[in-house]
Design a protein around this motif. Structure first.
Motif, PDB file in Angstrom:
ATOM      1  N   LEU A 168     -76.301-124.041 -24.437  1.00 30.71           N
ATOM      2  CA  LEU A 168     -77.741-124.200 -24.242  1.00 30.71           C
ATOM      3  C   LEU A 168     -78.190-125.646 -24.355  1.00 30.71           C
ATOM      4  O   LEU A 168     -79.331-125.975 -24.014  1.00 30.71           O
ATOM      5  CB  LEU A 168     -78.516-123.367 -25.274  1.00 30.71           C
ATOM      6  CG  LEU A 168     -78.238-121.871 -25.347  1.00 30.71           C
ATOM      7  CD1 LEU A 168     -79.192-121.214 -26.330  1.00 30.71           C
ATOM      8  CD2 LEU A 168     -78.333-121.217 -23.984  1.00 30.71           C
ATOM      9  N   VAL A 169     -77.316-126.501 -24.851  1.00 28.65           N
ATOM     10  CA  VAL A 169     -77.681-127.893 -25.134  1.00 28.65           C
ATOM     11  C   VAL A 169     -77.311-128.770 -23.947  1.00 28.65           C
ATOM     12  O   VAL A 169     -76.241-128.618 -23.353  1.00 28.65           O
ATOM     13  CB  VAL A 169     -76.969-128.370 -26.414  1.00 28.65           C
ATOM     14  CG1 VAL A 169     -77.057-129.878 -26.558  1.00 28.65           C
ATOM     15  CG2 VAL A 169     -77.578-127.686 -27.632  1.00 28.65           C
ATOM     16  N   THR A 170     -78.198-129.683 -23.615  1.00 26.41           N
ATOM     17  CA  THR A 170     -77.931-130.656 -22.550  1.00 26.41           C
ATOM     18  C   THR A 170     -77.511-131.959 -23.204  1.00 26.41           C
ATOM     19  O   THR A 170     -78.347-132.682 -23.765  1.00 26.41           O
ATOM     20  CB  THR A 170     -79.179-130.883 -21.679  1.00 26.41           C
ATOM     21  OG1 THR A 170     -79.592-129.630 -21.113  1.00 26.41           O
ATOM     22  CG2 THR A 170     -78.890-131.868 -20.555  1.00 26.41           C
ATOM     23  N   ALA A 171     -76.221-132.226 -23.185  1.00 22.34           N
ATOM     24  CA  ALA A 171     -75.702-133.413 -23.866  1.00 22.34           C
ATOM     25  C   ALA A 171     -75.937-134.652 -23.008  1.00 22.34           C
ATOM     26  O   ALA A 171     -75.719-134.640 -21.789  1.00 22.34           O
ATOM     27  CB  ALA A 171     -74.215-133.242 -24.157  1.00 22.34           C
ATOM     28  N   ALA A 172     -76.386-135.690 -23.642  1.00 18.11           N
ATOM     29  CA  ALA A 172     -76.557-136.964 -22.950  1.00 18.11           C
ATOM     30  C   ALA A 172     -75.225-137.698 -22.887  1.00 18.11           C
ATOM     31  O   ALA A 172     -74.267-137.351 -23.584  1.00 18.11           O
ATOM     32  CB  ALA A 172     -77.596-137.812 -23.676  1.00 18.11           C
ATOM     33  N   LYS A 173     -75.156-138.716 -22.044  1.00 15.88           N
ATOM     34  CA  LYS A 173     -73.956-139.537 -22.013  1.00 15.88           C
ATOM     35  C   LYS A 173     -73.792-140.228 -23.363  1.00 15.88           C
ATOM     36  O   LYS A 173     -74.776-140.642 -23.972  1.00 15.88           O
ATOM     37  CB  LYS A 173     -74.072-140.580 -20.900  1.00 15.88           C
ATOM     38  CG  LYS A 173     -74.074-139.976 -19.494  1.00 15.88           C
ATOM     39  CD  LYS A 173     -74.197-141.055 -18.432  1.00 15.88           C
ATOM     40  CE  LYS A 173     -74.205-140.432 -17.044  1.00 15.88           C
ATOM     41  NZ  LYS A 173     -74.348-141.456 -15.979  1.00 15.88           N
ATOM     42  N   TYR A 212     -87.724-136.386 -26.008  1.00 11.99           N
ATOM     43  CA  TYR A 212     -86.898-135.405 -26.716  1.00 11.99           C
ATOM     44  C   TYR A 212     -87.431-133.997 -26.442  1.00 11.99           C
ATOM     45  O   TYR A 212     -88.639-133.762 -26.485  1.00 11.99           O
ATOM     46  CB  TYR A 212     -86.923-135.673 -28.223  1.00 11.99           C
ATOM     47  CG  TYR A 212     -86.478-137.069 -28.585  1.00 11.99           C
ATOM     48  CD1 TYR A 212     -85.152-137.354 -28.881  1.00 11.99           C
ATOM     49  CD2 TYR A 212     -87.404-138.124 -28.584  1.00 11.99           C
ATOM     50  CE1 TYR A 212     -84.749-138.641 -29.182  1.00 11.99           C
ATOM     51  CE2 TYR A 212     -87.004-139.412 -28.884  1.00 11.99           C
ATOM     52  CZ  TYR A 212     -85.675-139.664 -29.179  1.00 11.99           C
ATOM     53  OH  TYR A 212     -85.282-140.951 -29.461  1.00 11.99           O
ATOM     54  N   LEU A 213     -86.525-133.079 -26.143  1.00 15.05           N
ATOM     55  CA  LEU A 213     -86.872-131.666 -25.976  1.00 15.05           C
ATOM     56  C   LEU A 213     -86.399-130.915 -27.208  1.00 15.05           C
ATOM     57  O   LEU A 213     -85.204-130.915 -27.528  1.00 15.05           O
ATOM     58  CB  LEU A 213     -86.207-131.088 -24.724  1.00 15.05           C
ATOM     59  CG  LEU A 213     -86.447-129.590 -24.462  1.00 15.05           C
ATOM     60  CD1 LEU A 213     -87.930-129.304 -24.236  1.00 15.05           C
ATOM     61  CD2 LEU A 213     -85.606-129.114 -23.272  1.00 15.05           C
ATOM     62  N   ILE A 214     -87.323-130.275 -27.925  1.00 13.91           N
ATOM     63  CA  ILE A 214     -87.031-129.597 -29.183  1.00 13.91           C
ATOM     64  C   ILE A 214     -87.128-128.084 -28.987  1.00 13.91           C
ATOM     65  O   ILE A 214     -88.086-127.580 -28.410  1.00 13.91           O
ATOM     66  CB  ILE A 214     -88.022-130.033 -30.289  1.00 13.91           C
ATOM     67  CG1 ILE A 214     -88.137-131.562 -30.338  1.00 13.91           C
ATOM     68  CG2 ILE A 214     -87.584-129.479 -31.637  1.00 13.91           C
ATOM     69  CD1 ILE A 214     -86.855-132.290 -30.632  1.00 13.91           C
ATOM     70  N   ALA A 239     -85.100-128.863 -16.018  1.00 10.73           N
ATOM     71  CA  ALA A 239     -83.762-128.295 -15.912  1.00 10.73           C
ATOM     72  C   ALA A 239     -83.183-127.980 -17.287  1.00 10.73           C
ATOM     73  O   ALA A 239     -82.546-126.937 -17.489  1.00 10.73           O
ATOM     74  CB  ALA A 239     -82.852-129.261 -15.162  1.00 10.73           C
ATOM     75  N   ALA A 240     -83.406-128.866 -18.252  1.00 13.32           N
ATOM     76  CA  ALA A 240     -82.888-128.644 -19.605  1.00 13.32           C
ATOM     77  C   ALA A 240     -83.577-127.456 -20.270  1.00 13.32           C
ATOM     78  O   ALA A 240     -82.946-126.687 -21.006  1.00 13.32           O
ATOM     79  CB  ALA A 240     -83.069-129.903 -20.449  1.00 13.32           C
TER      80      ALA A 240
END
Length: 559
Positions: free
Chosen positions: A416-421, A522-524, A544-545
């Motif tokens: 469920l998490v969108t990891a950043a670079k 930030y998306l919480i 999308a996230a």
């Protein structure tokens, strides 16, 4: 034994469900302990009605889980009892480790400022449960049924069917989703014939709540091989009402019933506390360490939370704190599904996120137990050498394990998490629990987590250089189909006409803890974990996230 707390007795009330055919509810929770009550109150906050069944008519006997970790305090504050915990509980951040007749080092679990909550609050579990009962009843959405014992559970189509025994006889219920919060001896788990596998450690511990007036500080004290209890270990914690928790290692050969007798307990405590301290016993028990869990926590429409899903040894305060994180993780997802915001497959992520967290707790508890109670001579030699080194060499202190204290789960591997670079300059990774930070608005201090009240939220960090372009992207986001409230945090104090959702990072704590740079977004998640973050806001990326966090576009969640 004297009592500092009188358990309330809640009335049994006959339900109208007992008068006709099998009644159906969307959610039924079994077990009105700490975790079951938290789940009921949390779901009520999302507008979800529940039936909560308990085979007793009161809150827990004995203080049981007493150490509420900082993450649990944040969760319980969102459920409405944070101030009660802070007012009644004993706050502590420091601990001391003793070896034989001397202190070898002390530690501070929260050395920096800028936190609303301490590292831990010690409070008897029955207080938290009583306050949650009050919240549940006040919500109008929790049908709390005392003296309702579940004697049958089965899957029924897309839901679950239950048979319930009451003082008026049995009746039947069904539900879309069933939450089993009925503890380590879970009747639901047994009725479904599910294996609860793990390790039982061959040792016994005496646990005693002692009423005394003593001038010991509000700290965690742990002894290895103390002169008052040679060859064993001991633990001392302060609670409210002049109650002190004492744990004494006894060894595997100790007779549990014999060791609970006051004639056996009092001399042991007298040796520990000294002749000059008067005390009375309030509660005594003998327990054995166990680290076990279900293979899966979701079984069709049935979800296991807390000790019904996993059991750990008490050193490290991982049982109740882990159970509250279970509830916190599951309830927002269940509410999203029932409110039509997400598909049922979102609920599969409960296993994917909480099973690894339980494994981490079990691993830490097992290592603690092995260090505290070495079973081989060579293991004891290694442990004692480590303790000797720790007195003068800080590097050895990280090897001392008197119970690695509860930490919140990191969900960095969650689908469920969108990891950043990877970016070494970013202080906070996706999947982390959102750290609190003091903010200011109109001269008033507020706390970030108080503003995150159980829904998805965005946090926009703006400076004078980023505000215009950020505003364009925010307008684009809000004009899309995404309904997302956004808090704005700024690096400078703004005037009185500032929008109501804008706050000043007056102490710079937000920027430091979030690794915020001009333009960060930030998306919480509703459980206050970070779902995603970006160095610059993109409305398309946020949308999308958010869809990913609700499993709207990713069917690959099956466990």
């Amino acid at each position: 034994m004297p009592k500092t707390y009188e358990n309330p007795r809640y009335p049994y009330r006959r339900s109208s469900d007992q008068d006709g055919a099998r009644a159906h509810h969307r959610v039924i929770i079994v077990g009105a302990g700490l975790v079951g009550l938290a789940a009921a109150v949390d779901l009520a906050g999302h507008g979800i009605a529940t039936v909560l069944l308990d085979d007793d008519d009161t809150v827990s006997f004995g203080s049981r889980a007493i150490c509420f970790a900082k993450r649990s305090l944040e969760i319980l504050d969102r459920l409405g009892i944070g101030e009660e915990l802070l007012e009644k509980g004993v706050t502590w951040n420091r601990g001391k480790v003793f070896f034989r007749d001397r202190m070898i080092y002390d530690f501070d679990l929260l050395p920096e400022g800028g936190h609303r909550w301490p590292a831990f609050i010690n409070l008897q579990q029955y207080y938290a449960e009583e306050w949650l009962v009050e919240k549940a009843e006040a919500s109008g959405l929790v049908d709390l049924r005392w003296k309702n014992r579940v004697i049958g559970v089965s899957e029924d189509g897309d839901g679950a069917a239950l048979e319930v025994e009451t003082p008026d006889g049995p009746y039947q219920l069904s539900c879309d989703y069933l939450l089993a919060a009925d503890g380590a001896r879970s009747s639901v788990r047994k009725l479904l014939d599910l294996s609860f596998d793990g390790q039982i450690f061959h040792d016994r511990f005496l646990i005693a709540d002692v009423v005394m007036k003593a001038d010991f500080p509000s700290e965690r004290w742990f002894w290895f091989d103390p002169p008052f209890h040679p060859g064993q270990s001991a633990l001392l914690h302060r609670q409210p009402d002049n109650v002190w928790r004492i744990d004494l290692q006894l060894g595997w050969d100790a007779d549990p019933e014999e060791e609970k007798r006051p004639e056996k307990v009092v001399p042991r405590l007298r040796a520990m506390l000294g002749e000059g301290i008067d005390f009375d016993l309030e509660w005594v028990s003998v327990y054995t360490f166990q680290c076990r869990r279900l293979e899966k926590f979701r079984h069709g429409p049935v979800f296991f939370i807390g000790d019904s899903a996993h059991q750990v040894s008490p050193f490290g305060a991982r049982g109740g704190n882990g159970g509250l994180q279970d509830s916190d993780n599951l309830c927002w997802k269940l509410a999203a599904v029932l409110n039509g915001q997400a598909p049922d497959r979102l609920l599969d992520s409960y296993d994917l996120e909480r099973v690894p967290a339980a494994d981490e707790n079990i691993l830490n508890s097992t290592r603690s137990t092995d260090f505290i109670t070495p079973k081989k001579d060579i293991s004891r030699v290694f442990r004692d050498a480590t303790l000797e080194l720790a007195e003068n060499h800080p590097f050895a202190r990280s090897l001392v394990n008197s119970g690695r204290l509860s930490q919140p789960a990191m969900l960095s591997s969650s689908p469920l998490v969108t990891a950043a670079k990877p970016d070494p300059s970013v202080a906070l990774s996706a999947g982390s629990p959102c750290p609190d930070a003091p903010l200011s608005r109109g001269g008033e201090k507020v706390w970030l987590l108080q503003l995150l009240t159980g829904d998805f939220a965005g946090i926009s960090y703006q400076t004078s250089a980023t505000r215009p372009s950020h505003g364009d992207e925010l307008a684009k986001l809000w004009s899309s189909s995404v309904a997302l409230p956004v808090l704005t945090v700024t690096d400078k104090e703004l005037g009185p006409d500032t929008q109501a959702d804008t706050f000043w990072d007056a102490e710079g704590v937000f920027a430091k803890r979030f690794g915020a740079c001009p333009g960060s977004f930030y998306l919480i998640r509703p459980d206050q974990h970070l779902a995603a973050h970006w160095p610059a806001l993109s409305a398309e990326a946020v949308a999308a996230a958010l869809k990913k966090s609700l499993a709207l576009e990713d069917p690959c969640l099956n466990t």
